[in-house]
Design a protein around this motif. Sequence first.
Motif, mmCIF file in Angstrom:
data_model
loop_
_atom_site.group_PDB
_atom_site.id
_atom_site.type_symbol
_atom_site.label_atom_id
_atom_site.label_comp_id
_atom_site.label_asym_id
_atom_site.label_seq_id
_atom_site.Cartn_x
_atom_site.Cartn_y
_atom_site.Cartn_z
ATOM 1 N N UNK A 288 10.800 -41.214 -32.199
ATOM 2 C CA UNK A 288 9.953 -40.368 -33.044
ATOM 3 C C UNK A 288 8.884 -39.671 -32.209
ATOM 4 N N UNK A 289 8.263 -40.421 -31.303
ATOM 5 C CA UNK A 289 7.220 -39.829 -30.455
ATOM 6 C C UNK A 289 7.807 -38.788 -29.502
ATOM 7 N N UNK A 290 9.016 -39.057 -29.002
ATOM 8 C CA UNK A 290 9.688 -38.069 -28.146
ATOM 9 C C UNK A 290 9.945 -36.785 -28.924
ATOM 10 N N UNK A 291 10.419 -36.935 -30.157
ATOM 11 C CA UNK A 291 10.711 -35.765 -30.994
ATOM 12 C C UNK A 291 9.453 -34.947 -31.252
ATOM 13 N N UNK A 292 8.374 -35.632 -31.653
ATOM 14 C CA UNK A 292 7.119 -34.931 -31.961
ATOM 15 C C UNK A 292 6.554 -34.268 -30.708
ATOM 16 N N UNK A 293 6.567 -34.997 -29.596
ATOM 17 C CA UNK A 293 6.031 -34.449 -28.345
ATOM 18 C C UNK A 293 6.829 -33.270 -27.832
ATOM 19 N N UNK A 294 8.151 -33.310 -28.021
ATOM 20 C CA UNK A 294 8.998 -32.227 -27.511
ATOM 21 C C UNK A 294 8.828 -30.944 -28.299
ATOM 22 N N UNK A 295 8.208 -31.036 -29.473
ATOM 23 C CA UNK A 295 8.010 -29.837 -30.285
ATOM 24 C C UNK A 295 6.968 -28.890 -29.713
ATOM 25 N N UNK A 296 6.076 -29.429 -28.882
ATOM 26 C CA UNK A 296 5.057 -28.572 -28.274
ATOM 27 C C UNK A 296 4.129 -27.960 -29.308
ATOM 28 N N UNK A 312 18.910 -39.010 -33.089
ATOM 29 C CA UNK A 312 18.342 -40.053 -32.244
ATOM 30 C C UNK A 312 17.381 -40.955 -33.035
ATOM 31 N N UNK A 313 16.756 -40.385 -34.064
ATOM 32 C CA UNK A 313 15.767 -41.149 -34.838
ATOM 33 C C UNK A 313 16.404 -41.660 -36.127
ATOM 34 N N UNK A 314 16.526 -42.978 -36.289
ATOM 35 C CA UNK A 314 17.060 -43.515 -37.555
ATOM 36 C C UNK A 314 16.102 -43.230 -38.713
ATOM 37 N N UNK A 315 16.628 -43.200 -39.917
ATOM 38 C CA UNK A 315 15.825 -42.991 -41.137
ATOM 39 C C UNK A 315 14.964 -41.731 -41.046
ATOM 40 N N UNK A 316 15.516 -40.688 -40.434
ATOM 41 C CA UNK A 316 14.689 -39.508 -40.173
ATOM 42 C C UNK A 316 14.416 -38.685 -41.424
ATOM 43 N N UNK A 321 10.392 -38.722 -41.466
ATOM 44 C CA UNK A 321 10.542 -37.285 -41.702
ATOM 45 C C UNK A 321 9.501 -36.465 -40.947
ATOM 46 N N UNK A 322 8.334 -37.079 -40.650
ATOM 47 C CA UNK A 322 7.274 -36.318 -39.980
ATOM 48 C C UNK A 322 7.685 -35.906 -38.571
ATOM 49 N N UNK A 323 8.574 -36.677 -37.925
ATOM 50 C CA UNK A 323 8.964 -36.300 -36.566
ATOM 51 C C UNK A 323 9.859 -35.054 -36.571
ATOM 52 N N UNK A 324 10.556 -34.800 -37.691
ATOM 53 C CA UNK A 324 11.312 -33.556 -37.825
ATOM 54 C C UNK A 324 10.360 -32.373 -37.882
ATOM 55 N N UNK A 325 9.287 -32.531 -38.639
ATOM 56 C CA UNK A 325 8.251 -31.485 -38.721
ATOM 57 C C UNK A 325 7.661 -31.242 -37.345
ATOM 58 N N UNK A 326 7.327 -32.322 -36.631
ATOM 59 C CA UNK A 326 6.716 -32.185 -35.307
ATOM 60 C C UNK A 326 7.620 -31.522 -34.302
#
Length: 426
Positions: A288-296, A312-316, A321-326
């Motif tokens: 989740x943190x990788x996803x949010x951080x990669x959004x820039x 990569x993120x279970x239960x996304x 869901x917030x990591x999709x936004x990020x």
Amino acid sequence: MSYNNNQQRSFFLNVDWVTVLIYLSLCLVGWFNIHAAVFDENKPSILDFDTQYGKQFIFIVSGIIIGTVILLLESRFLSALAPAIYVVTVILLILVLVVGRGVGGNQAWIDLGGGFKLQPSEFAKFATCLLLARYLSATNVKVTDPKSFLIAGAIILLPMMLIKMQPDDGSTLVFCSLIFVLYREGLSPYFLIIVGLLITLFVTSLIFNSWYVIIAIAIATTLIALSIKRNRPLIFKLIIGAAISIAFVFAVKPLYNNGLKKHQRDRIDVVLGLSKDKKHVGYNQNQSKIAIGSGGAWGKGYLQGTQTKYAFVPEQSTDFIFCTIGEEWGFAGSVVVLGLYLFLLLRIIMIAERQRAPFSRIYAYGAASVIFFHVLINIAMAIGLMPVIGIPLPFISYGGSSLWSFTILLFILLKLDSNRMGVIYG
């Protein structure tokens, strides 16, 4: 609660449409991000009803219908039916323990067929807010009175215990947020301070050696006592408080080791840095943190998130869901979503303070507390500031029970507010 019928108007003239607009905005944000989170190239249409994003559209439309029906109801019924709604919810919480369907280790859902499930714990939140408001708004009930406090506490604790038996720790913790309602209605701030100190002692006792914490307590107690040396009663209370704090420190490790399951302790240990994530218990959070951080700053674009696209993120679509936004909307999109929540909470508090009826005010603060707690815990979990707890992001996470319950929670408030000028007393 009594109403002046001459002041009744059509509900749409008095509804707080700004709050409705925020609600619809969050629902749309959720719908599009669920589409991104579980996008299926074989079923690209966002209105494909065999997919989660298609079902979420059904949930949103039905939620709007539910909200409209609530706005058309007579306001006095909401207070009158509060005990019945609470009892029905408690019965459902008991029923789910018997016939409930297990998902993710929790027996929290009742299977309705056709791929749809009902989660009673979600509906218990607005039911508890209603009954708590009904009780605290009654004549001669004061939260500072021990009897009234205990009854109010029992109203909150009953659904908590039933939900804990599922076990659903995330939903159980949500009910703790209702302490803010009691505080607004007169509970001493010292109670909140004590709770805050106990939480601080619990965490520090896990991070540091217990003796270091005890020495710190002794030093702090001594310094405070020296500064108030002429106030002997206060010094006596201070010493009693220090003794209780030291006893609590000694109890932390046994409580931690015996009161929590191993996977829960592992998650907390990783978040607090007490152990390395050798068993990958923090996998979800790391991804989740990788996803949010990669959004820039501006994100990768709609349907372009690699962490999201390759699952990569279970239960996304639910808890994370917030990591999709990020990832897809970046820092800017995350700030917009957080801004919508902040605006919503401020709006609810404003609505609460303009109520003439105590029932409406108390209910409003209950709604604000529940929504605030959900947003705080879910996002803190997604960015790694708190252990993983299964708790949805209001109006955005996938799920009919979650969306409907938050819709009911909010629209009951809007209905009460729309009739605030017609309230004579209550």
